[in-house]
Design a protein around this motif. Sequence first.
Motif, PDB file in Angstrom:
ATOM      1  N   UNK A 130      45.305  -5.639 -12.678  1.00  0.00           N
ATOM      2  CA  UNK A 130      45.216  -6.965 -12.050  1.00  0.00           C
ATOM      3  C   UNK A 130      43.805  -7.189 -11.508  1.00  0.00           C
ATOM      4  N   UNK A 131      43.190  -8.225 -12.023  1.00  0.00           N
ATOM      5  CA  UNK A 131      41.846  -8.578 -11.576  1.00  0.00           C
ATOM      6  C   UNK A 131      41.880  -9.541 -10.398  1.00  0.00           C
ATOM      7  N   UNK A 132      42.815 -10.484 -10.437  1.00  0.00           N
ATOM      8  CA  UNK A 132      42.919 -11.467  -9.348  1.00  0.00           C
ATOM      9  C   UNK A 132      44.229 -12.233  -9.450  1.00  0.00           C
ATOM     10  N   UNK A 133      44.629 -12.781  -8.309  1.00  0.00           N
ATOM     11  CA  UNK A 133      45.726 -13.739  -8.266  1.00  0.00           C
ATOM     12  C   UNK A 133      45.100 -15.085  -7.909  1.00  0.00           C
ATOM     13  N   UNK A 134      45.093 -15.984  -8.851  1.00  0.00           N
ATOM     14  CA  UNK A 134      44.420 -17.265  -8.669  1.00  0.00           C
ATOM     15  C   UNK A 134      45.414 -18.409  -8.487  1.00  0.00           C
ATOM     16  N   UNK A 135      44.901 -19.526  -7.988  1.00  0.00           N
ATOM     17  CA  UNK A 135      45.708 -20.750  -7.838  1.00  0.00           C
ATOM     18  C   UNK A 135      46.995 -20.496  -7.072  1.00  0.00           C
ATOM     19  N   UNK A 136      46.886 -19.782  -5.964  1.00  0.00           N
ATOM     20  CA  UNK A 136      48.061 -19.456  -5.158  1.00  0.00           C
ATOM     21  C   UNK A 136      48.571 -20.710  -4.452  1.00  0.00           C
ATOM     22  N   UNK A 154      53.733 -19.438  -6.124  1.00  0.00           N
ATOM     23  CA  UNK A 154      53.325 -19.442  -7.534  1.00  0.00           C
ATOM     24  C   UNK A 154      51.840 -19.093  -7.616  1.00  0.00           C
ATOM     25  N   UNK A 155      51.463 -18.414  -8.671  1.00  0.00           N
ATOM     26  CA  UNK A 155      50.060 -18.007  -8.848  1.00  0.00           C
ATOM     27  C   UNK A 155      49.830 -17.657 -10.306  1.00  0.00           C
ATOM     28  N   UNK A 168      53.117 -16.970 -12.617  1.00  0.00           N
ATOM     29  CA  UNK A 168      54.202 -16.181 -12.050  1.00  0.00           C
ATOM     30  C   UNK A 168      54.700 -16.845 -10.779  1.00  0.00           C
ATOM     31  N   UNK A 169      55.895 -16.452 -10.353  1.00  0.00           N
ATOM     32  CA  UNK A 169      56.512 -17.018  -9.148  1.00  0.00           C
ATOM     33  C   UNK A 169      57.261 -15.916  -8.404  1.00  0.00           C
ATOM     34  N   UNK A 170      57.045 -15.839  -7.087  1.00  0.00           N
ATOM     35  CA  UNK A 170      57.701 -14.825  -6.266  1.00  0.00           C
ATOM     36  C   UNK A 170      58.375 -15.488  -5.073  1.00  0.00           C
ATOM     37  N   UNK A 210      61.148 -26.064  -9.931  1.00  0.00           N
ATOM     38  CA  UNK A 210      59.925 -25.261  -9.827  1.00  0.00           C
ATOM     39  C   UNK A 210      60.032 -24.010 -10.700  1.00  0.00           C
ATOM     40  N   UNK A 211      61.158 -23.330 -10.614  1.00  0.00           N
ATOM     41  CA  UNK A 211      61.366 -22.118 -11.416  1.00  0.00           C
ATOM     42  C   UNK A 211      61.268 -22.450 -12.903  1.00  0.00           C
TER      43      UNK A 211
END
Length: 236
Positions: A130-136, A154-155, A168-170, A210-211
């Motif tokens: 993993x390099x980054x989590x963007x657009x969180x 979401x990110x 992805x979504x958590x 959203x999901x």
Amino acid sequence: MAKPMSRKDRFREWVSDNLRYMLLILAIVAVVGLGILIVHLVTSGSDDGEAEPKAEVTATPTPAAESEPAAESQSGQPAAEFAAENNAQVSTVATTYYQALAAKDMDTVKSCVDALAAEDEAQILEEDMVEAYNDITTYTLNGTEEGTYIAFVSYNCKYKGIDTQLPMLTELYMYTNTEGNLVIAADVETDTAIAEAMSSALEQEDVKSLVGNVQASYDQALESDAALKAYVESIQ
């Protein structure tokens, strides 16, 4: 020689001869009387209607704030509209947490969660793709008690050496600890109330939407990049 009629006989003969006229007169009187009664009833009803007019129902909408109180969640907190970045405090914790995960900043990670098991910390440190989590982006619902929240984060996950980012979504559960800090609950499975609240949140129509959107973006990303698809399949 005929016997002269008595006064009673003469009266009976007169009644017999004039009976049809008498009945006609009685009928006329009855009709006139009935007409007067009907006019009286109609006039009386009309007067009552003017004294107490019926309320008129209109279709003019009333502002929600004036017509009914704001909806509340199970915790008694005003229910927030489910939307992106609808709770600044929750969004800050979520963004800080994911940025710290990508940077392997364990001190910051630990400040965002209520507990971090040694094996979980080791797994975070071992993750090297993993390099980054963007657009969180965070969408928040109120939790079961005041000061608790259910967050859908979401990110886009950027893996090293792969151009396409994976949407992805958590789902996270946050609460205010005894120190007054908002933290992420590490264990949401053993607490039945929390587990049920998180499961129930997934049944809301706006959450389902959203999901579904994230899932569609996820599938599209995999189909558009063979390298991304191969990597994801290798870790599943």
